[in-house]
Design an enzyme around this catalytic site. Structure first.
Site, PDB file in Angstrom:
ATOM      1  N   HIS A 123     -27.613  -4.108 -12.788  1.00  0.00           N
ATOM      2  CA  HIS A 123     -26.825  -3.916 -13.998  1.00  0.00           C
ATOM      3  C   HIS A 123     -26.812  -2.446 -14.371  1.00  0.00           C
ATOM      4  O   HIS A 123     -27.862  -1.799 -14.335  1.00  0.00           O
ATOM      5  CB  HIS A 123     -27.428  -4.719 -15.158  1.00  0.00           C
ATOM      6  CG  HIS A 123     -26.713  -4.486 -16.453  1.00  0.00           C
ATOM      7  ND1 HIS A 123     -25.473  -5.026 -16.704  1.00  0.00           N
ATOM      8  CD2 HIS A 123     -27.046  -3.749 -17.551  1.00  0.00           C
ATOM      9  CE1 HIS A 123     -25.077  -4.650 -17.910  1.00  0.00           C
ATOM     10  NE2 HIS A 123     -26.005  -3.873 -18.442  1.00  0.00           N
ATOM     11  N   GLU A 168       0.840  -1.216   0.000  1.00  0.00           N
ATOM     12  CA  GLU A 168       0.000   0.000   0.000  1.00  0.00           C
ATOM     13  C   GLU A 168       0.871   1.260   0.000  1.00  0.00           C
ATOM     14  O   GLU A 168       0.730   2.129  -0.866  1.00  0.00           O
ATOM     15  CB  GLU A 168      -0.938   0.003   1.216  1.00  0.00           C
ATOM     16  CG  GLU A 168      -2.041  -1.050   1.113  1.00  0.00           C
ATOM     17  CD  GLU A 168      -3.027  -1.015   2.276  1.00  0.00           C
ATOM     18  OE1 GLU A 168      -2.924  -0.123   3.140  1.00  0.00           O
ATOM     19  OE2 GLU A 168      -3.916  -1.892   2.323  1.00  0.00           O
TER      20      GLU A 168
HETATM   21  P1  NAI Z   1       2.603  -8.480   6.754  1.00  0.00           P
HETATM   22  O1  NAI Z   1       2.677  -9.597   7.713  1.00  0.00           O
HETATM   23  O2  NAI Z   1       1.376  -8.230   5.960  1.00  0.00           O
HETATM   24  O3  NAI Z   1       3.811  -8.646   5.694  1.00  0.00           O
HETATM   25  C1  NAI Z   1       5.157  -8.690   6.094  1.00  0.00           C
HETATM   26  C2  NAI Z   1       6.008  -9.186   4.938  1.00  0.00           C
HETATM   27  O4  NAI Z   1       7.371  -9.056   5.276  1.00  0.00           O
HETATM   28  C3  NAI Z   1       5.758 -10.636   4.610  1.00  0.00           C
HETATM   29  O5  NAI Z   1       5.558 -10.769   3.231  1.00  0.00           O
HETATM   30  C4  NAI Z   1       7.057 -11.300   5.063  1.00  0.00           C
HETATM   31  O6  NAI Z   1       7.360 -12.472   4.322  1.00  0.00           O
HETATM   32  C5  NAI Z   1       8.073 -10.193   4.814  1.00  0.00           C
HETATM   33  N1  NAI Z   1       9.322 -10.337   5.555  1.00  0.00           N
HETATM   34  C6  NAI Z   1       9.481 -10.786   6.826  1.00  0.00           C
HETATM   35  N2  NAI Z   1      10.810 -10.773   7.143  1.00  0.00           N
HETATM   36  C7  NAI Z   1      11.481 -10.303   6.055  1.00  0.00           C
HETATM   37  C8  NAI Z   1      12.865 -10.074   5.750  1.00  0.00           C
HETATM   38  N3  NAI Z   1      13.842 -10.330   6.650  1.00  0.00           N
HETATM   39  N4  NAI Z   1      13.214  -9.575   4.547  1.00  0.00           N
HETATM   40  C9  NAI Z   1      12.250  -9.329   3.620  1.00  0.00           C
HETATM   41  N5  NAI Z   1      10.930  -9.554   3.848  1.00  0.00           N
HETATM   42  C10 NAI Z   1      10.545 -10.025   5.053  1.00  0.00           C
HETATM   43  O7  NAI Z   1       3.036  -7.195   7.592  1.00  0.00           O
HETATM   44  P2  NAI Z   1       2.859  -5.641   7.333  1.00  0.00           P
HETATM   45  O8  NAI Z   1       2.675  -5.339   5.897  1.00  0.00           O
HETATM   46  O9  NAI Z   1       4.001  -5.010   8.046  1.00  0.00           O
HETATM   47  O10 NAI Z   1       1.520  -5.315   8.071  1.00  0.00           O
HETATM   48  C11 NAI Z   1       1.451  -5.470   9.496  1.00  0.00           C
HETATM   49  C12 NAI Z   1       0.053  -5.848   9.924  1.00  0.00           C
HETATM   50  O11 NAI Z   1      -0.830  -4.797   9.689  1.00  0.00           O
HETATM   51  C13 NAI Z   1      -0.440  -7.075   9.207  1.00  0.00           C
HETATM   52  O12 NAI Z   1      -0.911  -7.969  10.154  1.00  0.00           O
HETATM   53  C14 NAI Z   1      -1.553  -6.567   8.347  1.00  0.00           C
HETATM   54  O13 NAI Z   1      -2.619  -7.495   8.327  1.00  0.00           O
HETATM   55  C15 NAI Z   1      -1.980  -5.273   9.014  1.00  0.00           C
HETATM   56  N6  NAI Z   1      -2.378  -4.318   7.996  1.00  0.00           N
HETATM   57  C16 NAI Z   1      -3.550  -4.470   7.355  1.00  0.00           C
HETATM   58  C17 NAI Z   1      -3.927  -3.603   6.353  1.00  0.00           C
HETATM   59  C18 NAI Z   1      -5.221  -3.790   5.662  1.00  0.00           C
HETATM   60  O14 NAI Z   1      -6.084  -4.478   6.181  1.00  0.00           O
HETATM   61  N7  NAI Z   1      -5.384  -3.222   4.469  1.00  0.00           N
HETATM   62  C19 NAI Z   1      -3.079  -2.489   5.948  1.00  0.00           C
HETATM   63  C20 NAI Z   1      -1.868  -2.445   6.668  1.00  0.00           C
HETATM   64  C21 NAI Z   1      -1.551  -3.322   7.650  1.00  0.00           C
END
Ligand code: NAI
Length: 462
Positions: free
Chosen positions: A441, A188
């Protein structure tokens, strides 16, 4: 000592919704929040400001990259007024956080401003600006949310190397932004700055983006986001990131260091249990640092409950809200329930990505027989009229019973379209039920209907 029926720690979507529901049910309710503004991470520095910037940056991108001129609207010299864009975002946040304060007033919820912590059975203390206050309550709900997680080797400076909060307010468009993690936040906010002109490189540890989402949808998302200019490096293990003057250096195992202007660390979040006084009641966290709860959000300590990001399950605002309502209803009526099979997930990129229920991989892993119906946006009249023809709807239904098990959408307004699928799953609908329901529609919702028809191989418009 002030006494309340229920005290809620944290005024994010979990906590403030729980507080309102508790007040509606007649409990003398108090809510403790250390930030001045109510609404938690979601309203202040999460969902809402990011959506405000996503909307603004999309408009800018449409003007600059031809989306508008496709409609015959030919913009002149398009300028970016970033300060104004950020100000509008802050105004949206202010309006909504003040709205929550208004709801607290309307529902006669007592608000304590300051850091709250457990202070023994049935007791909470709050560090207010006028000194400590001790409160007594029969029921205490922990709704303290989560905080950003980081990685070893990251030298977080809260400026050039930071998280989502910083990325919501960069004072200028970075020339080059490295995003670590291709999850919700990375995609995002990476999209926002890419649309505004930054070169964005997304480093993801896994060999795919959006882990947990249906992989067919994630692949399509990667394709479309790449077309928009985001650069992905998958299988990239980040070993460090640091600021050096007004530049940053990111190191990745097995490849050359990357120099950039800013680094957004978005590798997940962790439960916020700091300085909560858990020891004072002998409450122990689980192996992943979360507050353990049963199906009724009761912790092992009598009278203490927990909801939202601080417990198991996806860290989503609407999941926390459901839990807040169910927890409080459970306390008052003895009954309260959350259907975790019907919690949608939405990533607000362009196009949006939305999903509910099981992914194809999950069904295959569990050996559940299913049929799949897929329908593209390209074959929908409204999508054509909108000039939004990327993406598809995919419905997965049980092979024998036809019950809808999962719905996955990538396409314009997927986040709104998924609501129909949530209701279908909530009510145990079959794909036939969706297919036979009249859909106005011309609407994008017709794509859902057609995908439901496609489960049985009888989509009309393809
Ligand atoms: P996320 O858990 O969605 O994604 C984190 C990503 O980082 C994963 O793809 C993971 O494989 C990667 N990653 C982990 N360690 C890494 C490394 N050492 N090097 C490279 N990549 C690595 O976490 P995110 O985006 O930080 O979001 C945090 C929380 O906030 C999530 O639980 C999400 O559900 C929530 N959130 C929800 C939103 C929505 O509903 N639209 C918007 C923003 C956040």
């Amino acid at each position: 000592m002030p006494t309340h029926d229920i005290v809620i720690l944290g005024a994010g979507p979990g906590g403030y919704v729980a507080a309102i529901r508790a007040a509606q049910l007649g409990l003398d309710t108090a809510c403790i929040e250390e930030e001045k503004a109510l609404g938690g991470t979601c309203l202040r520095v999460g969902c809402i400001p990011s959506k405000a910037l996503l909307e603004s940056s999309e408009l800018y991108s449409e003007a600059v990259h031809g989306g508008l001129s496709d409609h015959g609207v030919v913009p002149g010299d398009v300028q970016l007024d970033l300060a104004k864009m950020l100000k509008r975002k802050d105004k949206v946040v202010k309006g909504l956080t003040q709205g929550v304060a208004g709801l607290f007033k309307k529902n006669k919820i007592t608000r304590y401003e300051g850091h709250g912590k457990l202070a023994g059975p049935g007791k909470v203390s709050v560090e207010t600006s006028d000194g400590p206050v001790e409160i007594e309550a029969k029921h205490i709900v922990l709704a303290t949310g989560s905080k950003v997680a980081t990685l070893p080797g990251i030298e977080w400076d809260g400026d050039r190397v930071g998280g989502s909060t910083e990325a919501l307010s960069y004072p200028e468009v970075p020339k080059k932004l490295v995003v670590i993690g291709a999850g919700y936040i990375g995609l995002e906010l990476g999209s926002v700055w890419s649309r505004l002109g930054a070169e964005v490189i997304v480093l993801e540890y896994l060999n795919r983006i959006l882990p947990g989402m249906d992989s067919e949808v994630a692949k399509e998302a990667q394709k479309l986001l790449t077309k928009q200019g985001l650069k992905f490096q998958l299988g990239a293990k980040v070993t460090g990131a640091r600021a050096e003057g007004d530049k940053c250096v990111v190191t990745v195992e097995g490849s050359d260091p990357i120099e950039c202007d800013r680094v957004l660390v978005s590798v997940g979040r962790k439960p916020n249990t700091d300085d909560l006084g858990l020891d004072s009641i002998g409450l122990e966290l689980d192996e992943r640092g979360r507050v353990p709860v049963d199906d009724h959000f009761r912790t092992p300590v009598e009278g203490v409950y927990a909801i939202g990001d601080v417990i198991r399950g996806p860290m989503l605002a609407h999941k926390a809200e459901e839990e807040g309502v169910a927890c409080v209803e459970g306390i008052v009526t003895g009954y309260g329930h959350v259907n975790y099979d019907a919690i949608p997930g939405v990533c607000y990129t362009h196009p949006e990505i939305a999903s509910v229920g099981k992914t194809e991989e999950q069904l295959q892993e569990a050996g559940i027989p299913y049929r799949k119906g897929k329908f593209p946006f390209l074959a929908n009249g409204r999508a054509k009229a909108l000039n939004q023809t990327d993406g598809f709807v995919k419905i997965l239904a049980h092979e024998e019973t036809d019950r809808v098990l999962g719905v996955h959408i990538i396409g314009a307004r997927a986040g709104d379209m998924i609501a129909e699928a949530v209701v279908a799953i909530e009510y145990g609908a079959s794909s036939e039920d969706i297919a036979r329901a009249s859909h106005a529609h011309p609407t994008l919702a017709e794509i859902v209907k057609e995908a439901a028809f496609a489960v049985d191989g009888r989509a009309i418009h393809i």
